[in-house]
Write an enzyme that holds these catalytic residues in place. Structure first.
Site, mmCIF file in Angstrom:
data_model
loop_
_atom_site.group_PDB
_atom_site.id
_atom_site.type_symbol
_atom_site.label_atom_id
_atom_site.label_comp_id
_atom_site.label_asym_id
_atom_site.label_seq_id
_atom_site.Cartn_x
_atom_site.Cartn_y
_atom_site.Cartn_z
ATOM 1 N N ARG A 27 0.813 -1.212 0.000
ATOM 2 C CA ARG A 27 0.000 0.000 0.000
ATOM 3 C C ARG A 27 0.850 1.267 0.000
ATOM 4 N NH1 ARG A 27 -5.236 -1.080 1.411
ATOM 5 N NH2 ARG A 27 -5.568 1.082 1.958
ATOM 6 N N TRP A 74 2.446 5.967 1.895
ATOM 7 C CA TRP A 74 2.546 6.352 0.488
ATOM 8 C C TRP A 74 2.268 7.844 0.483
ATOM 9 C CZ3 TRP A 74 -0.338 8.355 -3.590
ATOM 10 C CH2 TRP A 74 0.224 8.169 -4.851
ATOM 11 N N ASN A 100 -4.610 7.091 7.127
ATOM 12 C CA ASN A 100 -4.597 6.759 5.693
ATOM 13 C C ASN A 100 -5.702 7.570 5.048
ATOM 14 O OD1 ASN A 100 -4.708 5.569 3.148
ATOM 15 N ND2 ASN A 100 -5.938 3.856 3.876
ATOM 16 N N LYS A 491 -1.269 -3.208 -23.725
ATOM 17 C CA LYS A 491 -1.664 -4.078 -22.597
ATOM 18 C C LYS A 491 -1.615 -5.543 -23.018
ATOM 19 C CE LYS A 491 -1.245 -2.016 -20.069
ATOM 20 N NZ LYS A 491 -0.978 -0.646 -19.828
ATOM 21 N N GLU A 494 2.164 -6.754 -23.714
ATOM 22 C CA GLU A 494 3.110 -6.822 -22.593
ATOM 23 C C GLU A 494 2.780 -7.921 -21.588
ATOM 24 O OE1 GLU A 494 3.417 -3.474 -19.853
ATOM 25 O OE2 GLU A 494 1.355 -2.924 -20.264
ATOM 26 N N HIS A 510 -4.095 1.521 -45.375
ATOM 27 C CA HIS A 510 -2.787 1.898 -45.939
ATOM 28 C C HIS A 510 -1.708 0.870 -45.586
ATOM 29 C CE1 HIS A 510 -4.430 5.720 -47.196
ATOM 30 N NE2 HIS A 510 -4.953 5.846 -45.995
ATOM 31 N N LYS A 609 8.667 -2.338 -13.332
ATOM 32 C CA LYS A 609 7.665 -1.292 -13.094
ATOM 33 C C LYS A 609 8.223 0.098 -13.359
ATOM 34 C CE LYS A 609 3.648 0.133 -11.845
ATOM 35 N NZ LYS A 609 2.648 -0.005 -12.924
HETATM 36 O O1 M6R Z 1 6.477 5.361 -14.703
HETATM 37 P P1 M6R Z 1 6.222 5.822 -16.110
HETATM 38 O O2 M6R Z 1 4.789 6.176 -16.345
HETATM 39 O O3 M6R Z 1 7.142 6.923 -16.528
HETATM 40 O O4 M6R Z 1 6.546 4.561 -16.993
HETATM 41 C C1 M6R Z 1 6.539 4.644 -18.383
HETATM 42 C C2 M6R Z 1 6.420 3.281 -18.988
HETATM 43 O O5 M6R Z 1 7.507 2.481 -18.627
HETATM 44 C C3 M6R Z 1 5.134 2.602 -18.521
HETATM 45 O O6 M6R Z 1 4.029 3.392 -18.813
HETATM 46 C C4 M6R Z 1 4.954 1.240 -19.192
HETATM 47 O O7 M6R Z 1 4.781 1.401 -20.557
HETATM 48 C C5 M6R Z 1 3.752 0.561 -18.565
HETATM 49 N N1 M6R Z 1 4.153 -0.122 -17.370
HETATM 50 C C6 M6R Z 1 3.054 -0.335 -19.489
HETATM 51 O O8 M6R Z 1 1.893 -0.842 -18.924
#
Ligand code: M6R
Length: 614
Positions: A27, A74, A100, A491, A494, A510, A609
């Site tokens: 969290r 956070w 929180n 989405k 990946e 095209h 991430k």
């Molecule tokens: O933390 P950020 O938004 O700067 O990250 C940019 C990309 O690495 C991020 O949006 C990535 O494309 C996503 N995890 C995809 O789902």
């Protein structure tokens, strides 16, 4: 979003609280803190960073005591450092509070308390709570729970809090509004309090979920008592926990990604909370107000980002150009910095980033800054590098996003950009008052409409099952639904490793049309609006080549229904807000396909991430 945990009983509180904080770390992990009551002494330890940093330090100190409160933060208001960590303690050191949520009206309360002699240690919104409680105890001569009740009557916003006091060693007082709080009832007359049941489940399965505006008083002599803010006694409904520990860590969802998809009604609302007022008819972005005039005078805005955040920028381009009539250029951060861009001190560069740490985006911003441009940031993570190097910015307040595939961060970014476009349009007079009012009213209704789409999850899962073995997929959209198509394709690729491409629907002829055969699913955003008829023609072109159409349509649509293989209806809304709704079914489709293919949804291969290398 933060995690809170507390214990009162006969056991040692410290190990229970530290373990609980580790479970709640998903969290937020900007800082952690604990307050333990031992023989009339309230010992408070706080450390920036993960819970392990706190435990390393606390274990060199006195960790004794049979009651205590703990917090993993956070950050929302104030940098993630030791001082801004919770618990926050009254000036005399008698009372500590963990919180929180966000106290939206903390600024006037703080000013008032300062004018009456209170001093503040931190930059947080939370610190006003402890002083308000302290003040009520002194001024009103009431007991602790009544002081908490009176204090909460002054605050606007969201909270889950637990209060501990030297003068009430047998008691903890907790309360909630819009932020979760669970009371665990132990078998030895002891009590547990936490943001979710994760820290509690190994000690007891008997829990009470507090409702909004309820206050729980847990007392070693008198047991559990619940009252509401209006001082009416409430019944405590004891429930038996059935979930497994593992599942609870994800709030009951199988994956963080699914949890985060389902959090979007809340995260979108948190994003516009305090920034949108339908009754009074205004939109404001406090974080960039000092640069508003510059934005209004700008000849162009340059928006930079990577990945999903770049897609949000594209949605922003459509919104700002259409509503505020300001030219917007969207750039991949990684390309921008290496192509000797023309920028000067008249330019405004806006960076979008969930993590606020993406190396390419940081580098592009640094370049823009060196050329004298004004640099603004729209980030999710408070105190992140981008939020620190920018001149000003707005947080998205989506809460921690743990799944690598970005979901709720995207819709929060689009929400901030919608607010920005509306604010600029309003100030420039480029839209009528009537249109402005109608869009903000629609924006206010988006969380509820997202919820209605989430309720179609089962049906979306069935569609996913049909296409789970596809080798390729196409995503088509026009206008601001084109970036939604790009995001849908990202989405899918990946997290399921299916090759997917997003295209403006009209561009298909095209080139990509050569890919169409009876095997390929084509996901089309075909909601009602300016390009509806054109998109219908593009769907016909796919069908003529035996492609499979999965269409996102507006509720009540009949035309596309006749030709598509599957339709997913989304609620009607203003055309500018369609991205906030059309994205949701595409997230769910990708999620289910990934699960069915046995992929690691939350940690897809080769990804991280936060991408902190160029
Ligand atoms: O933390 P950020 O938004 O700067 O990250 C940019 C990309 O690495 C991020 O949006 C990535 O494309 C996503 N995890 C995809 O789902």
């Amino acid at each position: 979003m933060c995690g809170i945990v507390a214990y009162i009983g006969k056991k040692e509180a410290y190990p229970i609280i530290i373990k609980g904080l580790q479970r709640l770390e998903y969290r937020g992990y900007d800082s952690a803190g604990i307050a333990l009551l031992d023989n009339g002494e309230l010992n408070v330890y706080k450390k920036q960073g993960k819970v392990s940093m706190l435990s390393n330090y606390a274990e060199t100190q006195n960790t004794k005591g049979n009651s205590g409160i703990g917090h993993t933060r956070w950050a929302t208001h104030g940098l993630p450092n030791d001082v801004n960590s919770h618990p926050h303690t009254s000036t005399n050191g008698d009372i500590s509070v963990i919180h929180n949520g966000i106290i939206e009206n903390y600024a006037p309360i703080k000013a008032e308390l300062i004018s009456r002699g209170y001093t503040f240690q931190s930059e947080t919104d939370t610190e006003v709570l402890v002083h308000l409680i302290d003040d009520a105890l002194k001024q009103e001569k009431v007991n602790l729970s009544e002081a908490v009740r009176l204090a909460l009557q002054n605050v606007v916003g969201a909270y889950a809090i637990v209060v501990i006091s030297k003068d009430y060693p047998n008691q903890l007082v907790a309360a909630r509004k819009s932020s979760p709080l669970v009371v665990g009832i132990g078998s030895e007359g002891d009590f547990y309090l936490a943001s979710d049941a994760t820290p509690i489940i190994e000690y007891t399965k008997q829990v009470v979920y507090l409702n909004d505006e309820e206050i729980a008083i847990v007392d070693l002599n008198e047991g559990l008592k619940i009252i509401n803010i209006a001082n009416q006694e409430k019944t405590a409904y004891v429930q038996e926990l059935e979930m497994h520990l593992e599942a609870l860590e994800k709030g009951g969802y199988e994956h963080f990604m699914l949890k985060e998809i389902h959090e979007q009604p809340r995260s979108i609302r948190d994003c516009f909370r305090g920034r949108l007022n339908v009754e009074e008819g205004w939109v404001a972005l406090g974080g960039i107000k000092d640069y508003e005039q510059k934005l209004l005078n700008a000849q162009r805005l340059i928006m930079i980002a990577c990945g999903t955040s770049w897609h949000a920028c594209l949605v922003g381009e459509y919104l700002i150009e259409d509503l505020a009539r300001i030219n917007v250029e969207v750039e991949y951060a990684s390309e921008f910095r290496y192509r000797n861009p023309i920028i000067n001190e008249n330019d405004i560069v806006i960076a979008l980033s969930q993590s606020g740490e993406t190396a390419d985006t940081m580098a592009a911003l640094t370049l823009a800054k060196s050329k004298g441009a004004t640099i603004l940031g729209i980030c999710n993570v408070v105190g992140s590098s981008i939020s620190r190097i920018t001149d000003a910015g707005s947080y998205t307040h989506a809460g921690p996003e743990i799944g690598v595939a970005s979901t709720k961060a995207f819709t929060a970014q689009v929400t901030v950009l919608t607010l920005l476009a509306l604010r600029l349009a309003y100030k420039k007079g480029t839209i009528t008052r009537k249109k402005f009012q109608s869009i903000i009213q629609e924006l206010d209704a988006i969380p509820e409409k997202v919820q209605r789409i989430l309720e179609k999850d089962k049906m979306i899962e069935e569609i996913a099952a049909v296409y789970k073995d596809s080798k390729n997929a196409l995503y088509l959209g026009r206008g601001s639904s084109f970036p939604v198509a790009l995001e849908g394709a990202l989405k899918l690729k990946e997290i399921s490793y299916i090759h997917a491409e997003g295209y403006p629907a009209a561009e298909m002829k095209h080139g990509p049309i050569a890919l169409i055969d009876e095997e390929i699913p084509v996901f089309v955003i075909a909601t009602k609006g300016t390009s509806y008829e054109k998109v219908v023609s593009n769907i016909q072109e796919v069908k003529a080549r035996k492609g499979k159409i999965i269409a996102i349509v507006t509720e009540g649509d009949t035309q596309v229904k006749e030709i598509a293989d599957h339709v997913i209806e989304i609620p009607d809304t203003d055309e500018n807000l369609v991205p906030l709704l059309a994205t949701i079914p595409l997230q769910l489709l990708s999620y289910h396909i990934s699960v069915m293919r046995g992929c690691n949804v939350d940690q897809p291969r080769n990804l991280a991430k936060s991408v902190t290398v160029e």
